[in-house]
Write a protein that holds these residues in place. Sequence first.
Motif, PDB file in Angstrom:
ATOM      1  N   UNK A  57     -21.386  37.017  33.982  1.00  0.00           N
ATOM      2  CA  UNK A  57     -20.229  36.860  33.808  1.00  0.00           C
ATOM      3  C   UNK A  57     -20.814  36.962  32.439  1.00  0.00           C
ATOM      4  N   UNK A  58     -21.379  37.624  31.349  1.00  0.00           N
ATOM      5  CA  UNK A  58     -21.353  38.186  30.160  1.00  0.00           C
ATOM      6  C   UNK A  58     -22.536  39.140  30.093  1.00  0.00           C
ATOM      7  N   UNK A  59     -22.370  40.230  31.317  1.00  0.00           N
ATOM      8  CA  UNK A  59     -23.395  41.606  31.234  1.00  0.00           C
ATOM      9  C   UNK A  59     -24.493  41.787  30.666  1.00  0.00           C
ATOM     10  N   UNK A  60     -24.427  40.338  30.160  1.00  0.00           N
ATOM     11  CA  UNK A  60     -26.124  40.194  29.113  1.00  0.00           C
ATOM     12  C   UNK A  60     -26.972  39.475  30.153  1.00  0.00           C
ATOM     13  N   UNK A  61     -28.307  39.891  28.881  1.00  0.00           N
ATOM     14  CA  UNK A  61     -29.367  37.905  30.193  1.00  0.00           C
ATOM     15  C   UNK A  61     -29.256  37.063  28.995  1.00  0.00           C
ATOM     16  N   UNK A  62     -29.095  35.643  29.918  1.00  0.00           N
ATOM     17  CA  UNK A  62     -29.391  34.901  28.841  1.00  0.00           C
ATOM     18  C   UNK A  62     -30.158  34.238  28.700  1.00  0.00           C
TER      19      UNK A  62
END
Length: 298
Positions: free
Chosen positions: A283-288
Amino acid sequence: MSDRPLVICLGNVVADHTFRVEDIPQPPAKIPARGYSIGAGGMAANAAIAVVRLGGRAAFWGRVGDDLNGAPLAEALEAEGVDVSGLRRVPGGRTPVGAVLVDPRGERTIISFRGSGLGTDPSWLPLGRIREAGALCCDPRWPEGVAAAAAAAREAGVPVVLDGERSETRILVDLVPRVDHAVFSVPGLANYAPGCSPEEGLRRALASGPVKVAAVTQGEKGVLWLAPGMEKPRRTPAFPVEATNTTGAGDVFHGAYALAMAEGMDLEAAMRFASAAGALRARDGATPDRAMVEALLH
Ligand SMILES: Nc1ncnc2c1ncn2[C@@H]1O[C@H](COP(=O)(O)OP(=O)(O)O)[C@@H](O)[C@H]1O
Ligand SMILES: [Mg+2]
C-alpha cells in the motif's frame, strides 16, 4: 538480555539507486531525473529491516564488495537498527547494485547487477551466534551460506525460513530440504517444481525433507500453505489495500513471518501477521511498524 527476539537474516543486500524520471525515451538519450535516492534493498536486507520495524532485533549476514557501494549499505542497515557485524566487505568484490527508474505513473524499470567476486565460502560466518536467535531467515542468493547457517540452526533447534524466490531449480531443490519453512513466491515455486500446480509444488517441498511448512505467496490473492497432516492447502487471504508499489512486499512478508516464528505464534496467526505487513508495504511502498500491523489485524 533483551526480550525482543533476534532474527538472523542471511543473503542478499543491494545498493538500490532510484531515479524519478518523467519518461523513458528511446536510446540514444540523456534522461534528466527529478529525484534520486540510494537505499538498501535485497530480500534478506529488506526482511531484516522489517524485523526491526516490527519490534524484533535483526542481524544481517552476507557480503558486499569493498567498492563505493559497499560502505553505504552497511551504514543504511545500521541506521535502521540492524546488527551488521556479520556483513563482510570482501576485498576486490563488487557489491550487488540496482538502478531503478520510476516514471510518473509509478511504473518501474530496473537494471540489476548481482555482484561479483564476493566468494562463496561461508566459513567466516559467526555460526556460534545462531543459538541466540529465535529464527533464521534466508534468501537463495548465497546458497553455501544458507547451507552452513541452516545446518547450525537445525542443530540448535532454531527454525529456518527460506524465501523461495526466483532462482535456478537446482539451487532451490538443494536448499528446500534444509529448512523448516519453505515460503515461495509464484515464480520461485515454478522454478522449484517446473510444470507442477501450486498444490503439487507445495506437496513436493514437504516430501523433500523434514520441512514443516510449504507456502506460496500470491500477491493480492494471499498465501497458500500446507503443513504435514493437512489434507488440503489452506489459503490466508490478502488484506484488501490500494497497492501503490508492491516491490519488497514478499521480503517484508518473510521478515514478519520469521519474527512470528521467533515469537512463537501459531501458523494461522503467523500467516495473518506476515500478510498484514506485506499488504501495508504494498500500500505505502514503505515497511510498516508494529502498531500499523496490529491496527490492520484488529
Ligand atoms: N496488492 C497487494 N494487496 C494486498 N496484499 C499484498 C499485495 N501484494 C502483496 N501482498 C501481501 O504480501 C505477500 C507477499 O507478496 P508477493 O507479491 O506474493 O511476494 P513477492 O513480492 O515476493 O512476489 C502476499 O502474500 C500478500 O499477503
Ligand atoms: Mg519475493
